[in-house]
Motif scaffolding. Structure first.
Motif, PDB file in Angstrom:
ATOM      1  N   ASP A  96      74.443  50.276 -19.855  1.00 15.50           N
ATOM      2  CA  ASP A  96      74.078  49.112 -19.029  1.00 15.50           C
ATOM      3  C   ASP A  96      75.141  48.901 -17.956  1.00 15.50           C
ATOM      4  O   ASP A  96      74.826  48.594 -16.815  1.00 15.50           O
ATOM      5  N   SER A  97      76.391  49.023 -18.377  1.00 16.05           N
ATOM      6  CA  SER A  97      77.468  48.789 -17.429  1.00 16.05           C
ATOM      7  C   SER A  97      78.656  49.693 -17.768  1.00 16.05           C
ATOM      8  O   SER A  97      78.978  49.878 -18.929  1.00 16.05           O
ATOM      9  N   LEU A  98      79.265  50.240 -16.734  1.00 14.92           N
ATOM     10  CA  LEU A  98      80.473  51.062 -16.909  1.00 14.92           C
ATOM     11  C   LEU A  98      81.416  50.711 -15.766  1.00 14.92           C
ATOM     12  O   LEU A  98      80.960  50.264 -14.703  1.00 14.92           O
ATOM     13  N   HIS A 115      78.306  71.822 -19.661  1.00 12.73           N
ATOM     14  CA  HIS A 115      77.738  71.900 -18.310  1.00 12.73           C
ATOM     15  C   HIS A 115      76.403  71.141 -18.276  1.00 12.73           C
ATOM     16  O   HIS A 115      75.542  71.373 -19.131  1.00 12.73           O
ATOM     17  N   GLY A 116      76.264  70.244 -17.345  1.00 12.70           N
ATOM     18  CA  GLY A 116      74.987  69.557 -17.163  1.00 12.70           C
ATOM     19  C   GLY A 116      74.900  68.187 -17.812  1.00 12.70           C
ATOM     20  O   GLY A 116      73.956  67.445 -17.540  1.00 12.70           O
ATOM     21  N   GLU A 117      75.872  67.816 -18.637  1.00 15.01           N
ATOM     22  CA  GLU A 117      75.787  66.486 -19.273  1.00 15.01           C
ATOM     23  C   GLU A 117      75.852  65.409 -18.189  1.00 15.01           C
ATOM     24  O   GLU A 117      76.610  65.508 -17.228  1.00 15.01           O
ATOM     25  N   LEU A 118      75.031  64.396 -18.389  1.00 16.76           N
ATOM     26  CA  LEU A 118      74.815  63.388 -17.345  1.00 16.76           C
ATOM     27  C   LEU A 118      75.227  62.004 -17.843  1.00 16.76           C
ATOM     28  O   LEU A 118      74.881  61.620 -18.961  1.00 16.76           O
ATOM     29  N   VAL A 119      75.950  61.283 -17.000  1.00 17.08           N
ATOM     30  CA  VAL A 119      76.297  59.892 -17.299  1.00 17.08           C
ATOM     31  C   VAL A 119      75.622  59.012 -16.249  1.00 17.08           C
ATOM     32  O   VAL A 119      75.779  59.249 -15.050  1.00 17.08           O
ATOM     33  N   VAL A 120      74.850  58.026 -16.711  1.00 22.27           N
ATOM     34  CA  VAL A 120      74.228  57.082 -15.766  1.00 22.27           C
ATOM     35  C   VAL A 120      74.523  55.659 -16.228  1.00 22.27           C
ATOM     36  O   VAL A 120      74.723  55.417 -17.417  1.00 22.27           O
ATOM     37  N   ALA A 121      74.539  54.737 -15.286  1.00 22.13           N
ATOM     38  CA  ALA A 121      74.746  53.331 -15.636  1.00 22.13           C
ATOM     39  C   ALA A 121      73.882  52.467 -14.736  1.00 22.13           C
ATOM     40  O   ALA A 121      73.615  52.819 -13.587  1.00 22.13           O
ATOM     41  N   GLU A 122      73.460  51.326 -15.287  1.00 25.40           N
ATOM     42  CA  GLU A 122      72.673  50.370 -14.489  1.00 25.40           C
ATOM     43  C   GLU A 122      73.558  49.702 -13.439  1.00 25.40           C
ATOM     44  O   GLU A 122      73.084  49.325 -12.377  1.00 25.40           O
ATOM     45  N   GLN A 123      74.835  49.528 -13.778  1.00 28.57           N
ATOM     46  CA  GLN A 123      75.783  49.007 -12.788  1.00 28.57           C
ATOM     47  C   GLN A 123      77.169  49.570 -13.059  1.00 28.57           C
ATOM     48  O   GLN A 123      77.447  50.033 -14.168  1.00 28.57           O
ATOM     49  N   GLN A 124      78.004  49.553 -12.022  1.00 27.16           N
ATOM     50  CA  GLN A 124      79.405  49.931 -12.181  1.00 27.16           C
ATOM     51  C   GLN A 124      80.265  48.752 -11.745  1.00 27.16           C
ATOM     52  O   GLN A 124      79.992  48.118 -10.724  1.00 27.16           O
ATOM     53  N   THR A 125      81.299  48.502 -12.528  1.00 26.75           N
ATOM     54  CA  THR A 125      82.175  47.379 -12.163  1.00 26.75           C
ATOM     55  C   THR A 125      83.388  47.865 -11.361  1.00 26.75           C
ATOM     56  O   THR A 125      84.099  47.063 -10.777  1.00 26.75           O
ATOM     57  N   ALA A 126      83.626  49.182 -11.360  1.00 21.29           N
ATOM     58  CA  ALA A 126      84.731  49.734 -10.563  1.00 21.29           C
ATOM     59  C   ALA A 126      84.287  51.072  -9.976  1.00 21.29           C
ATOM     60  O   ALA A 126      84.960  52.091 -10.153  1.00 21.29           O
ATOM     61  N   GLY A 127      83.131  51.058  -9.295  1.00 21.15           N
ATOM     62  CA  GLY A 127      82.576  52.283  -8.709  1.00 21.15           C
ATOM     63  C   GLY A 127      83.568  52.868  -7.703  1.00 21.15           C
ATOM     64  O   GLY A 127      84.139  52.141  -6.889  1.00 21.15           O
ATOM     65  N   ARG A 128      83.759  54.183  -7.784  1.00 14.59           N
ATOM     66  CA  ARG A 128      84.769  54.823  -6.940  1.00 14.59           C
ATOM     67  C   ARG A 128      84.129  55.571  -5.781  1.00 14.59           C
ATOM     68  O   ARG A 128      83.139  56.280  -5.962  1.00 14.59           O
ATOM     69  N   GLY A 129      84.699  55.415  -4.603  1.00 13.06           N
ATOM     70  CA  GLY A 129      84.237  56.161  -3.436  1.00 13.06           C
ATOM     71  C   GLY A 129      85.265  57.202  -3.050  1.00 13.06           C
ATOM     72  O   GLY A 129      86.292  57.359  -3.710  1.00 13.06           O
ATOM     73  N   ARG A 130      85.003  57.912  -1.963  1.00 12.19           N
ATOM     74  CA  ARG A 130      85.956  58.921  -1.485  1.00 12.19           C
ATOM     75  C   ARG A 130      87.205  58.253  -0.953  1.00 12.19           C
ATOM     76  O   ARG A 130      87.178  57.120  -0.505  1.00 12.19           O
ATOM     77  N   SER A 137      78.199  48.683  -6.393  1.00  8.41           N
ATOM     78  CA  SER A 137      77.265  49.160  -7.424  1.00  8.41           C
ATOM     79  C   SER A 137      76.511  48.008  -8.091  1.00  8.41           C
ATOM     80  O   SER A 137      76.698  47.740  -9.281  1.00  8.41           O
ATOM     81  N   PRO A 138      75.660  47.286  -7.321  1.00 10.51           N
ATOM     82  CA  PRO A 138      74.935  46.158  -7.921  1.00 10.51           C
ATOM     83  C   PRO A 138      74.002  46.610  -9.046  1.00 10.51           C
ATOM     84  O   PRO A 138      73.528  47.749  -9.042  1.00 10.51           O
ATOM     85  N   PRO A 139      73.742  45.718 -10.028  1.00 12.71           N
ATOM     86  CA  PRO A 139      72.985  46.115 -11.228  1.00 12.71           C
ATOM     87  C   PRO A 139      71.491  46.349 -10.992  1.00 12.71           C
ATOM     88  O   PRO A 139      70.858  45.652 -10.207  1.00 12.71           O
ATOM     89  N   GLY A 140      70.962  47.382 -11.676  1.00 16.51           N
ATOM     90  CA  GLY A 140      69.510  47.546 -11.804  1.00 16.51           C
ATOM     91  C   GLY A 140      68.764  48.020 -10.578  1.00 16.51           C
ATOM     92  O   GLY A 140      67.533  48.100 -10.594  1.00 16.51           O
ATOM     93  N   LYS A 141      69.478  48.341  -9.490  1.00 14.95           N
ATOM     94  CA  LYS A 141      68.767  48.642  -8.248  1.00 14.95           C
ATOM     95  C   LYS A 141      68.930  50.086  -7.792  1.00 14.95           C
ATOM     96  O   LYS A 141      68.022  50.685  -7.248  1.00 14.95           O
ATOM     97  N   ASN A 142      70.123  50.600  -7.982  1.00 14.71           N
ATOM     98  CA  ASN A 142      70.456  51.894  -7.368  1.00 14.71           C
ATOM     99  C   ASN A 142      70.669  52.966  -8.424  1.00 14.71           C
ATOM    100  O   ASN A 142      70.516  52.721  -9.615  1.00 14.71           O
ATOM    101  N   LEU A 143      71.078  54.127  -7.946  1.00 16.72           N
ATOM    102  CA  LEU A 143      71.403  55.234  -8.858  1.00 16.72           C
ATOM    103  C   LEU A 143      72.906  55.466  -8.853  1.00 16.72           C
ATOM    104  O   LEU A 143      73.497  55.666  -7.785  1.00 16.72           O
ATOM    105  N   TYR A 144      73.488  55.422 -10.033  1.00 15.83           N
ATOM    106  CA  TYR A 144      74.901  55.786 -10.211  1.00 15.83           C
ATOM    107  C   TYR A 144      74.918  56.857 -11.281  1.00 15.83           C
ATOM    108  O   TYR A 144      74.642  56.561 -12.454  1.00 15.83           O
ATOM    109  N   ALA A 145      75.199  58.081 -10.881  1.00 15.42           N
ATOM    110  CA  ALA A 145      75.077  59.201 -11.816  1.00 15.42           C
ATOM    111  C   ALA A 145      76.253  60.150 -11.643  1.00 15.42           C
ATOM    112  O   ALA A 145      76.687  60.420 -10.515  1.00 15.42           O
TER     113      ALA A 145
END
Ligand code: BTN
Length: 336
Positions: A96-98, A115-130, A137-145
């Motif tokens: 639900d949240s990571l 190889h290939g294991e996937l982690v997904v979350a409905e929201q991220q509280t500390a989503g990292r960019g480049r 990373s708002p909840p329930g709307k986007n893809l965080y994978a």
């Protein structure tokens, strides 16, 4: 025998697979119970468990069951029945949240995830960019994978995977009618606004990659009000572009399939086909740009990408190779 949670989950997945295969037709209770090796009552219980999880399933005596609506949620139950890959996403870790799916995937990979294991979350509280930035990373709307990859590559070639992922995300978006372009190295944009981003993190020794964590964020159903004000200005989403919501699980499985096709091709033929496709999808090449790299700023015409993905920039002082940085398009001022 009392069914285990794992058996329940497998039964639910199998029922969903059959309902999805039947499309707008009914799947008969008899066919379902035959395939699952369960009694008709047990099938009924699985159907009810699915309804409790938000699936709308119509039941008509003597015709069977028909899937009316699936919930827009990202767990193994939504992902696995749709999956068409051989490796990517075959094991799903859904939350639900990571803090960050990439941080979690990195930990799993260090502990031996395959190889290939996937982690997904409905929201991220500390989503990292480049480049140390954060990723809204708002909840329930986007893809965080985030995916654990174990490519047979020397570390110097790992950046190829970043460009490869950008190609796959652009193609998945285009498959939905969203004409996204790639800004070097791997920003996905529509009309100059960011729609998706990719973060590649690496664990390696001198001559061997241990693993790569490929983190992909795609703005799917977010409205501007879902983002912090400063991001709302510069970001867009599939929903904004198309004017309709997309099912996140359906998008994810298409993306995984596309990504796997490119990874297979890359393994067989190397970087050249990826490079060619990247060029065709790029909005950077041919443009006057300002590149902000680690310790320098360069201005010039983005001529090409090199055989390793570096940006080739024609500056006043000659041709420069840029390995990492941010690209800003210099507006028409310079061209007129
Ligand atoms: C960028 O700055 O453009 C890269 C953004 C990458 C965001 C994704 S969302 C899933 C994964 N988890 C993270 O913390 N980051 C990546």
């Amino acid at each position: 025998m009392v069914p285990t949670d794992r058996q329940d989950a497998t039964h639910a997945q199998l029922v969903l697979e059959m309902l999805l295969e039947s499309g707008s037709d009914f799947a008969s209770g008899e066919a379902l119970s035959g395939k699952l090796g369960l009694s008709r009552t047990a099938v009924w219980k699985v159907v009810n468990a699915l309804r409790d999880r938000g699936y709308a399933i119509e039941a008509v005596p003597s015709r069977g069951y028909r899937l009316i609506r699936v919930p827009d949620r990202l767990t193994a139950l939504e992902i696995l029945p749709l999956l068409e890959t051989h490796d990517l996403g075959r094991t799903v870790h859904a939350f639900d949240s990571l803090g960050s799916t990439s941080e979690h995937a990195f930990r799993l990979a260090a502990e031996g995830a395959e190889h290939g294991e996937l982690v997904v979350a409905e929201q991220q509280t500390a989503g990292r960019g480049r480049r140390g930035r954060s990723w809204a990373s708002p909840p329930g709307k986007n893809l965080y994978a985030s995916l654990v990859l174990r490519p047979e590559l020397p570390p110097q070639r790992a950046p190829e995977l970043t460009l490869l992922a950008a190609v796959a995300v652009a193609e998945a978006l285009r498959g939905d009618g969203v004409v996204a372009s790639i800004k070097w190295p791997n920003d996905l944009q529509v009309g100059g606004k960011k729609i998706a981003g990719i973060l590649t993190e690496l664990s390696a020794e001198a001559d061997r990659v241990h693993f790569v964590v490929l983190g992909i964020g795609v703005n799917l159903n977010a409205a501007p009000s879902d983002f912090p004000a400063e991001v709302a200005e510069t970001a867009t989403s599939v929903q904004r572009v198309l004017g309709r919501r997309v099912n996140r699980a359906a998008f994810l499985v298409r993306l995984l399939r596309t990504l796997e096709e490119w990874l297979d091709l890359h393994e067989q033929l190397g970087f050249e086909p990826v490079r060619a496709r990247w060029r065709a999808l790029s909005s950077t090449l041919g443009e006057e740009v300002l590149v902000k790299a680690e310790r320098r700023e360069l201005r010039g015409r983005a001529e090409d990408i090199d055989v390793d993905g570096a940006l080739l920039l024609r500056t006043e002082g000659g041709l420069e190779r840029v390995l990492a940085g941010d690209v800003e398009q210099v507006r028409s001022r310079i061209r007129r």
